[in-house]
Design a protein around this motif. Structure first.
Motif: not given
Length: 266
Positions: A21, A131, A134, A138, A189, A193
């Motif tokens: 991240l 993204g 993320m 996942s 997820t 997420l």
């Protein structure tokens, strides 16, 4: 319960998620590269390669690190070739168990190539997909879920051996537990997420099923390498887990295939 294994897993997962991240691309590439090199060193030890041979084998990986972001088609080609090789390895394991039909499949050179493939796939997934960080987290969570649930279910309820010639500890019950755990985590997820629903969520859960199934190939392959070398773990760097290679064996298979799958459907 092996608490050192649990604590190590929680700490590692937290660190990995935070790094994905927070790190900029070049630092992400570098950290992944260092992990891959550590795993490659363990592979060199398993295959009884000298330190000089290991150093020479790091040259293509180092070049890849410096040019990968500029030549992403190269990363895609390496991911594709790596995925195809894993298909051959899967067939080899199912048909020949411990005795491979072609010795090069268990060689150190193969390790260098497969490590290049997983690094390429990680960079692609992290940088190309909307993204990406993320999405990568996942996917990693599903890989980890497959490993953790397979271990817990197999340890407590496993009876029928999956591949006793290669890995006596693997059971069908553990495999099914890993699949079920991955499907549950994929659903969680996907909703929480990635904010997926409908067909997209169904496809995501399908990806979780795919990851849980192919991940066992990497696990069995690394177990075969260790059986041939006559050792229990690839290293001792991670308390309760063994070596780096022990922890990323499923990821080495899954990541190139996920990267190629995304490229085909995007």
């Amino acid at each position: 319960m092996n608490w050192s294994r649990v604590i190590t897993a929680v700490i590692l997962a937290s660190i990995v998620i935070a790094l994905i991240l927070k790190l900029e691309n070049i630092w992400f590439d570098l950290i992944c590269g260092l992990i891959v090199l550590l795993a490659l060193w363990e592979w060199a030890v398993l295959k009884q390669q000298s330190f000089i041979v290991f150093l020479l084998s790091t040259i293509p990986l180092t070049v890849l690190f410096f040019v990968g972001r500029e030549y992403q088609n190269l990363l895609m080609i390496l991911s594709l070739l790596s995925s195809q090789i894993w298909i051959v390895i899967a067939i080899d394991i199912m048909l020949n168990k411990l005795e491979s039909f072609y010795s090069a499949l268990n060689s150190y050179v193969m390790g260098v190539f497969l490590m290049s493939g997983v690094w390429s796939a990680l960079v692609l997934i992290h940088g190309w997909i909307d993204g990406g960080p993320m999405f990568l987290i996942s996917v990693l969570l599903m890989i980890w879920a497959a490993d953790c649930f397979a271990y817990l279910v197999g340890k407590n309820y496993g009876h029928r051996k999956l591949a006793p010639e290669i890995s006596p500890g693997k059971t069908y019950e553990g495999f099914c537990g890993g699949v079920l755990g991955t499907l549950i985590l994929a659903l969680v997820t996907g909703v929480i997420l990635l904010n997926l629903s409908g067909v997209q969520l169904l496809l995501w859960v399908g990806l979780g099923l795919f990851i849980s199934v192919i991940g066992i190939i990497g696990d069995l392959y690394e177990s075969r390498l260790k059986r041939i070398a006559g050792v229990k773990d690839s290293g001792r760097i991670l308390p309760g887990h063994g070596g780096i290679l022990d922890r990323i064996d499923s990821m080495i298979v899954a990541m190139p295939m996920v990267a190629i799958g995304w490229y085909l459907v995007r």
